[in-house]
Design a protein around this motif. Structure first.
Motif, PDB file in Angstrom:
ATOM      1  N   ASP A 111      -4.649  -1.986   8.259  1.00 56.77           N
ATOM      2  CA  ASP A 111      -4.728  -2.924   7.143  1.00 56.77           C
ATOM      3  C   ASP A 111      -6.189  -3.201   6.774  1.00 56.77           C
ATOM      4  OD1 ASP A 111      -1.999  -3.092   6.855  1.00 56.77           O
ATOM      5  OD2 ASP A 111      -1.816  -4.992   7.960  1.00 56.77           O
ATOM      6  N   GLU A 112      -7.030  -3.419   7.794  1.00 54.49           N
ATOM      7  CA  GLU A 112      -8.445  -3.670   7.553  1.00 54.49           C
ATOM      8  C   GLU A 112      -9.116  -2.460   6.915  1.00 54.49           C
ATOM      9  OE1 GLU A 112     -10.410  -4.903  11.112  1.00 54.49           O
ATOM     10  OE2 GLU A 112      -9.018  -6.559  11.453  1.00 54.49           O
ATOM     11  N   ALA A 113      -8.795  -1.278   7.393  1.00 56.06           N
ATOM     12  CA  ALA A 113      -9.393  -0.060   6.836  1.00 56.06           C
ATOM     13  C   ALA A 113      -8.960   0.137   5.390  1.00 56.06           C
ATOM     14  CB  ALA A 113      -8.995   1.151   7.679  1.00 56.06           C
TER      15      ALA A 113
ATOM     16  N   GLY B 245      -8.215  -0.202  -1.080  1.00 57.22           N
ATOM     17  CA  GLY B 245      -6.763  -0.078  -1.214  1.00 57.22           C
ATOM     18  C   GLY B 245      -6.120  -1.440  -1.101  1.00 57.22           C
ATOM     19  N   THR B 246      -4.825  -1.430  -1.219  1.00 55.32           N
ATOM     20  CA  THR B 246      -4.111  -2.686  -1.068  1.00 55.32           C
ATOM     21  C   THR B 246      -3.354  -2.660   0.238  1.00 55.32           C
ATOM     22  OG1 THR B 246      -2.210  -1.793  -2.245  1.00 55.32           O
ATOM     23  CG2 THR B 246      -3.825  -2.994  -3.541  1.00 55.32           C
ATOM     24  N   ALA B 247      -3.356  -3.777   0.899  1.00 62.39           N
ATOM     25  CA  ALA B 247      -2.580  -3.892   2.131  1.00 62.39           C
ATOM     26  C   ALA B 247      -1.099  -3.964   1.731  1.00 62.39           C
ATOM     27  CB  ALA B 247      -2.982  -5.138   2.891  1.00 62.39           C
ATOM     28  N   ARG B 248      -0.257  -3.893   2.714  1.00 64.14           N
ATOM     29  CA  ARG B 248       1.186  -3.967   2.431  1.00 64.14           C
ATOM     30  C   ARG B 248       1.503  -5.267   1.716  1.00 64.14           C
ATOM     31  NH1 ARG B 248       3.188  -4.696   7.274  1.00 64.14           N
ATOM     32  NH2 ARG B 248       1.156  -4.720   8.181  1.00 64.14           N
ATOM     33  N   PRO B 249       2.486  -5.243   0.841  1.00 64.77           N
ATOM     34  CA  PRO B 249       2.885  -6.481   0.140  1.00 64.77           C
ATOM     35  C   PRO B 249       3.350  -7.528   1.147  1.00 64.77           C
ATOM     36  CG  PRO B 249       3.922  -4.560  -0.864  1.00 64.77           C
ATOM     37  CD  PRO B 249       3.255  -4.090   0.379  1.00 64.77           C
TER      38      PRO B 249
END
Length: 74
Positions: A59-61, A67-71
């Protein structure tokens, strides 16, 4: 991750040393079953213990490269 690799290498070395002195030098179905079971156990333990930290790392990367993290809610 290195610990899991070292554990598998140690396990392979143990089985290799254990069966080198045997006259038939062939592994039976029971021995293969034990090895498969131990490898499966190692994979399950690795995923269980590293799952949360790997999720956070990815998520951090993703956020760092734009990019977007998961919703939310997933």
């Amino acid at each position: 991750m290195n610990q899991a690799y070292y554990a598998l290498v140690t396990l392979q070395a143990f089985f290799s040393d254990r069966f080198d002195g045997r006259k038939d030098r062939g592994a039976t179905a029971v021995e293969y079953g034990l090895m498969v079971g131990l490898i499966a156990l190692a994979i399950i333990l690795a995923v269980t213990f590293l799952g949360g930290s790997l999720e956070g790392l990815f998520d951090e990367a993703s956020e760092a490269i734009g990019g977007t993290a998961r919703p939310e809610g997933e």
